[in-house]
Design an enzyme around this catalytic site. Structure first.
Site, PDB file in Angstrom:
ATOM      1  N   ASP A   1       6.844   0.075  -3.124  1.00 49.71           N
ATOM      2  CA  ASP A   1       5.281   0.168  -2.451  1.00 49.71           C
ATOM      3  C   ASP A   1       5.386  -0.424  -0.864  1.00 49.71           C
ATOM      4  OD1 ASP A   1       2.641   0.665  -2.394  1.00 49.71           O
ATOM      5  OD2 ASP A   1       2.197  -1.288  -3.030  1.00 49.71           O
TER       6      ASP A   1
ATOM      7  N   THR B   1       1.989  -1.486   0.823  1.00 54.36           N
ATOM      8  CA  THR B   1       0.704  -2.458   1.003  1.00 54.36           C
ATOM      9  C   THR B   1       1.018  -3.587   0.112  1.00 54.36           C
ATOM     10  OG1 THR B   1      -0.683  -0.459   1.532  1.00 54.36           O
ATOM     11  CG2 THR B   1      -1.841  -2.779   1.029  1.00 54.36           C
TER      12      THR B   1
ATOM     13  N   PHE C   1     -15.514   8.478  11.093  1.00 53.08           N
ATOM     14  CA  PHE C   1     -14.143   8.806  11.010  1.00 53.08           C
ATOM     15  C   PHE C   1     -13.771   9.810   9.888  1.00 53.08           C
ATOM     16  CE2 PHE C   1     -10.232   7.819   8.969  1.00 53.08           C
ATOM     17  CZ  PHE C   1      -9.238   7.884   9.910  1.00 53.08           C
TER      18      PHE C   1
ATOM     19  N   LYS D   1     -14.084   5.845  19.614  1.00 51.07           N
ATOM     20  CA  LYS D   1     -12.798   5.102  19.681  1.00 51.07           C
ATOM     21  C   LYS D   1     -11.939   5.992  18.583  1.00 51.07           C
ATOM     22  CE  LYS D   1     -13.997   1.752  15.780  1.00 51.07           C
ATOM     23  NZ  LYS D   1     -13.946   0.514  15.633  1.00 51.07           N
TER      24      LYS D   1
ATOM     25  N   ASP E   1       3.550  -4.515  -5.883  1.00 47.95           N
ATOM     26  CA  ASP E   1       2.667  -5.609  -6.422  1.00 47.95           C
ATOM     27  C   ASP E   1       1.389  -5.252  -7.066  1.00 47.95           C
ATOM     28  OD1 ASP E   1       0.780  -6.303  -3.484  1.00 47.95           O
ATOM     29  OD2 ASP E   1       1.702  -4.284  -4.181  1.00 47.95           O
TER      30      ASP E   1
ATOM     31  N   ASP F   1       1.538   0.480  -9.071  1.00 46.74           N
ATOM     32  CA  ASP F   1       3.122   0.512  -8.974  1.00 46.74           C
ATOM     33  C   ASP F   1       3.819   0.243 -10.494  1.00 46.74           C
ATOM     34  OD1 ASP F   1       2.944   0.527  -6.244  1.00 46.74           O
ATOM     35  OD2 ASP F   1       2.577  -1.403  -6.207  1.00 46.74           O
TER      36      ASP F   1
END
Length: 1214
Positions: free
Chosen positions: A442, A444, A574, A598, A851, A855
């Site tokens: 994984d 993140t 966004f 931005k 984690d 997963d």
């Protein structure tokens, strides 16, 4: 939800930004689903029609008896029925007090060896067959079963403790209740920061409009917040406890499934029906954030929840060595039967020719030669039973237990910061750690800390390098003390207020965002839709531009020493197509309207004004930031006239109310205003990796371990992290989905046009997908996995029954040719399926590491599952085989503990088989001189104690402690890991070498004493050539030989090893003299019949010389072969021990390698710093999250009061 992005050129059309979820499948349906896909009719591929799920699930609020009605029961077994609604308790243990003994014995006797010895024990009770006393089998069998049962009991007690700690979490159901007591239909109350215990329909919350913010890291790995909404009717009528207690709605919804992205249902209440969707659901495993309390109705509990449905089946994992060992035991069984049958036939002929004619051999039984041969067959099955070593399995369990403890006790895998040691949660897979070929990781929380840091920037062409001593922020009362920055000159410029560009730069960062703020004990706490955005606003805050509060149409900031409130005219949010966000605001001193924007440089540079300055210098800085693997954003602005804004505002309002294709209409309006922008500068953010991740990945790559990253994040984000952690390098050719489609289509077309005879004929060597020199990497998405493979199958191979299987093989072959593979936007199910594909078609040993709860399926599917006890709870750890706190510990787990465990286990098994063959086959040679009569060559008690006392301890210590090289060298030379991947240290070749070695030693051990005993006279004039003396000399020679043999095989000597070898020999002689004494014969005359045999035989120097000669001849070939191997054919370990020579060889090899094909360094600025999904702009603009505010003058003067409103808005991930 993200809108569908335009198809890439050459792509077959899957959306790589949307996380696709399969329908409710089991983990074993990979092949089945593949076959079903081929049944689609040929023709132009069409996306599958969405099937509305059946509304077969009914939930009645506050009515537990309703869910136990007969109509909601399902048959479990025969006439036994139970409710179809699962309880909320999750069972992770195997035994209880009543089931432990019967269930454990049942599991142990599923092992063929244990069942075999039980059958032997029964045979030994039959007088006509038994050639050995029953206790020779019973005692070892009881020891084996007892030790294994104790180990299983300890493991299960640990699972009971985990169960208790997990199932005892408390939530509030009007009265305090544990998770396991919650049932479907209960109304529950949850507090801020509580984990959600079940899949719950949100009814009301303390926030406006029953908003509830949740962190979904356990589901998708993302720590940015998601918001959920209660229905308006429940929000208005279900705020008080009395109202909640009287709530009696009937929910009709879809059956339990694993679709994390979908929920459909209706609520019938007060004669009205209300639609329900995923926005109304709080899913188990998420955490309530920034919501003081909320109320909900339990829809799915326990095993029916979506996260548990995604968890996959718990598989019984076995190592490759286990499987090989079982096949070898079957081989030994076959050899045993053949040998016993041959000796039985020999006995029949011998009795027919000799035995029946010898009057002194008459036993009073009138039995035919054939029948005696039949009895002899079973007699030899008993005599030769030690060819199948009963103590093998228990010895393996003891070694594995010890190796697991060494992992637990390793202080170099202890994370002091969180007081987290490494934990081996299984004791059966240690040696498999030394054979890993593929790692699936994984991203993140596993590779990264998910902590963003503002590192560098460029303003008006001036680059800020951020180096030197840390800045002192004491001048700023609102500064975040954890924020570190080293460029003092930038701070000085800001405080001087003389640089307009710097002022606009940080003003933009403080205004252009969707961050929310709350005041906690006088401190401002920002909650952002993504960690990137939070890092930018925090940076502006520290540099003196502090975001204070916001309402539906205003935003307040503190510019150095004065507070300003800007009117927010529009917030252009966004999304993954736009890759930018803008805010249009006013309240400037001159009353002008300004747009701040931005976004990613790829979209910003297209929209810059021709008059914009600093484009080249900013571009150069962006390239430098990108090559440093930082996440970048360009900042720009545009002044808008009042007339221009008025005209645009009318178009914007029309687009907002458009009934057809509203998103496209809004995009066109946004595009119109976001043009002719003026560039201010750019920011660079570091997605902070865990310590040691790049070094760990580089070391594992040298060990020929391939690493695949499977993540739910965006493609750009994952690619950027791939460069940061050295998984991707600049000399790699990156291949994306469209490239893969073309290569797969060509390969499938070639296979389709092959004549059938060629397919059935001799297998051709597979052509590589990447024939050009150089390294390759593959980056694909979950959308590609679902869409492209299916579309290729339906268009190219619609007539080929084996099409999908061949496509899967081609995909795996292509991916495995690459040095690195990154799969983005994949679901938990897809992660597991990718692992399954590699396991299935490559027969490789796989390891998954993660984690979060997303997963778990991947961790369960891989041969080895590793959980990181990180930011996302303990779900991954609970499902893992090994757990620790940091990714970098994986290097030590594999290259040190895994490699040592593999080498130790291989050495143990080779020696164990050898010593048992050498011991048992002496009976075989003796049978030629005993009329094949099943007579044993040793004393009965020697047979009983040989594997338990005389030869077990030295080899156990080798299996626990042996090291060919120390841990530092194991990490320094990763190539030492290769023999484990190749399986070269234990295979059928090694098995037969052990077999022939045992045959040779048994020949020497029997025939040299036999020859020495012929026509021999002792010192006292007596002939010692009797059966009992031969048995003593043969047994003594065997004990010396096997204990000295393990000494030759020991690489790492300690005091314990010396004590074990010498102690085993001493124990043998001590026990032998005891059981050969007259005293014990008097007490047990029938069990101890070798009275005085040891003392009589071993007082003869001639027999000691015989023992020495036997041992010397047995060991001499081994010593010679080992010498030749170390000098002429040295292993990698032998070379490493001679380090200087090996290092010189490695340097020569590196020089000989052709230089990698260098490609131009590519820009990696596509990894822009934004969240992975649409932000909070709609929520802010609608006012749903904000209570009605008082007049402007009531809040504008008090930052404390404005923060009180903001406190009810958002809470970000920590």
């Amino acid at each position: 939800m993200s809108r569908r992005r335009a198809d890439s050129q050459g792509s077959l059309g899957p959306d790589d930004e949307v996380m696709p979820y399969s329908d409710d499948e089991t983990d074993d349906e990979l092949d089945a689903s593949s076959e079903e896909e081929l049944e689609e009719p040929p023709g132009a591929p069409q996306p599958p029609a969405e099937v509305r799920p059946k509304m077969g699930w009914k939930v009645k609020a506050n009515d537990r008896p309703y869910h136990h009605l007969p109509e909601f029961e399902k048959k479990v077994f025969l006439c036994i029925k139970k409710s179809r609604y699962s309880g909320n308790a999750i069972k992770t243990y195997k035994y209880n007090v009543l089931t432990f003994i019967p269930l454990n014995l049942y599991e142990q006797f599923k092992r063929v060896a244990n069942l075999y010895f039980l059958a032997l024990l029964i045979l030994q009770i039959i007088p006509d067959i038994s050639t050995l006393p029953w206790y020779t089998t019973l005692i070892p069998l009881v020891v084996v079963l007892g030790v294994t049962a104790i180990k299983d009991l300890v493991d299960d007690l640990v699972r009971h403790m985990y169960k208790t700690s997990d199932g005892s979490s408390v939530c509030f159901r009007f009265q305090s209740s544990k998770w396991r007591n919650i049932e479907v239909g209960d109304v529950v109350r949850l507090r801020k920061n509580d984990f959600i215990p079940a899949d719950i329909l949100l009814l009301s919350s303390s926030n406006p409009n029953s908003l509830c913010y949740v962190e979904t890291a356990e589901l998708d790995g993302e720590t940015n917040l998601k918001f959920k909404l209660g229905l308006r009717v429940t929000d208005e009528q279900l705020q008080e406890e009395r109202q909640l207690a009287e709530f009696d709605a009937l929910i009709e919804c879809e059956e339990p499934n694993n679709r994390l992205d979908k929920f459909i249902g209706t609520m019938l209440w007060q004669s009205e029906r209300y639609p329900l969707d995923l926005d109304n659901m709080l899913l188990r495993g998420c955490k309530v954030r920034n919501t003081e309390e909320c109320h909900g109705l339990v829809i799915f509990a326990g095993a029916d929840t979506k996260i548990m449905r995604n968890g996959g089946k718990t598989r019984f994992k076995r190592t490759k060595i286990d499987e090989l060992m079982n096949y070898m035991v079957y081989t030994i069984f076959a050899l045993l039967i053949l040998v016993a049958a041959g000796l039985a036939i020999g006995h029949s002929f011998w009795y027919e020719e000799i035995g029946s004619n010898a009057w002194y051999l008459y036993d009073g039984k009138d039995q035919s030669a054939s029948y005696r041969g039949f009895l002899s067959f079973w007699g030899y099955i008993i005599v030769l039973n030690t060819m199948v070593p009963i103590s093998l399995y228990v010895s393996v369990e003891v070694i594995r237990l010890g190796q697991s403890k060494f992992i637990n006790w390793d202080l170099q895998m202890y994370f002091a910061e969180k007081d987290t040691p490494a934990k081996a949660r299984t004791t059966t897979l240690n040696e498999q750690l030394g054979q890993i070929e593929y790692i699936f990781s994984d991203k993140t929380g596993t590779l990264t800390q998910n902590v963003m840091q503002f590192k560098k920037c460029t303003i008006a062409g001036r680059k800020v390098l951020n180096c030197g001593l840390p800045v002192d922020w004491s001048w700023n009362q609102h500064a975040d003390r954890k924020f570190e920055f080293m460029d003092h000159s930038l701070v000085a410029i800001i405080r001087s207020k003389k640089d307009k560009d710097v002022t606009e730069f940080f003003k933009l960062l403080s205004l252009c965002h969707t961050v929310m703020v709350e005041n906690k004990d006088g401190e401002l706490v920002y909650q952002a839709a993504s960690p990137d955005e939070g890092a930018l606003v925090t940076a502006a805050r520290n540099f003196g531009y502090v975001f204070l509060s916001r309402t539906q149409d205003t935003i307040s900031i503190k510019e150095m020493d004065h507070e300003t409130t800007y009117e927010m005219l529009a917030l252009l949010d966004f999304n993954s197509d736009r890759k930018r966000m803008s805010i249009i605001c006013t309240s400037f001193p001159d009353g002008r309207v300004r747009l701040y924007c931005k976004g990613a440089d790829t979209v910003i540079y297209e929209r810059l004004s021709p008059n914009s300055r600093h484009k080249e210098t900013t571009q150069t800085a962006l390239d430098e930031f990108a090559n440093a693997t930082l996440r970048t954003l360009c900042l720009c602005y545009k002044d808008i006239s009042a007339d221009e804004y008025a005209a645009w505002s009318r178009k914007h309002k029309d687009a907002q109310v458009a009934m057809v294709d509203r998103d496209a209409a809004l995009d066109r309006v946004y595009e119109e205003i976001e043009s002719n922008l003026m560039l201010i500068g750019a920011t660079a953010i570091e997605d902070k990796l865990q310590d040691g991740v790049p070094e760990t990945i580089a070391t594992l790559a040298k060990a020929d371990i391939k690493i695949w990253v499977l993540t739910g994040d965006k493609k750009e984000t994952a690619e950027n992290i791939g460069y940061s952690c050295s998984l991707l390098t600049d000399d790699m050719q990156i291949h994306y989905g469209e490239d893969v489609n073309d290569k797969l289509r060509i390969r499938q077309t070639q296979r389709r046009h092959e004549p059938p005879a060629a397919r059935l004929g001799k297998k051709k060597p597979v052509q590589p997908f990447f024939p050009e020199p150089g390294k390759n990497a593959l980056i694909i998405t979950g959308g590609w996995l679902v869409g492209s493979i299916n579309l290729i199958v339906s268009t190219v191979l619609s007539n080929n029954k084996d099409g999908n299987m061949s496509l899967q093989i081609d995909f795996v072959d292509m991916a495995c040719e690459c040095e690195a593979v990154i799969c983005c936007r994949v679901t938990p199910k897809q992660k597991a399926n990718v692992v399954s594909l590699v396991k299935k078609y490559k027969k490789a040993v796989t390891l998954s590491i993660g984690d979060g709860a997303n997963d778990v399926n991947m961790i369960k599917t891989a041969d080895i599952g590793v959980g990181i006890s990180g930011q996302e709870g303990m779900q991954a750890v609970m499902s893992s085989d090994y757990a620790f706190a940091q990714f970098r510990y994986l290097e030590r787990l594999l290259l040190v503990h895994g490699r040592w465990s593999y080498i130790r286990m291989c050495k143990f098994l080779r020696y164990f088989f050898f010593k048992n063959f050498a011991f048992t086959l002496v009976h075989f040679w003796y049978s030629f001189f005993s009329g094949y009569s099943s007579q044993v060559a040793y004393e009965d008690w020697f047979i009983t104690l040989y594997n338990l006392c005389y030869s077990s301890l030295p080899v156990l210590l080798v299996g626990l402690l042996d090291q060919d090289v120390n841990d530092k060298l194991s990490l320094k030379f990763p190539k030492l890991y290769l023999p484990g991947q190749q399986g070269s240290m234990f295979n059928y070749k090694n098995f037969f070498i052990s077999l022939f070695h045992g045959i040779f030693v048994s020949l020497i051990i029997f025939f040299i004493p036999y020859g020495a005993f012929l026509q021999t006279m002792g010192q006292d004039g007596e002939a010692p050539s009797d059966y009992q003396s031969l048995a003593v000399v043969t047994a003594s020679s065997l004990i010396f030989t096997v204990n000295l043999q393990i000494s030759l095989d020991t690489s790492y000597w300690t005091f314990v090893n010396c004590f074990a070898v010498l102690g085993s020999i001493a124990i043998y002689f001590g026990i032998m003299f005891d059981i050969h004494s007259a005293g014990i014969h008097v007490i047990f005359p029938s069990q101890f019949t070798f009275t005085g045999a040891a003392s009589n035989a071993l007082r003869q120097p001639y027999l000691w010389l015989t023992i020495i000669l036997t041992v010397g001849i047995s060991l001499l070939p081994v010593i010679c072969i080992q010498f030749l191997h170390k000098t002429i054919w040295p292993s990698v370990g032998d070379k490493v021990r001679n380090r200087k020579k090996y290092e010189m060889e490695m340097q020569v090899e590196e020089k000989k390698k052709p230089s990698a094909f260098q490609r131009g360094r590519r820009s990696r600025r596509s990894a822009y710093a934004f969240s992975h999904s649409r932000g909070y702009a709609d929520l802010i603009s609608s006012g749903r999250s904000i209570r009605r505010r008082p007049p402007l003058d009531a809040w504008c003067g008090s930052s404390t009061l404005t923060c009180r409103y903001a406190e009810l808005l958002f809470c970000s991930s920590p």
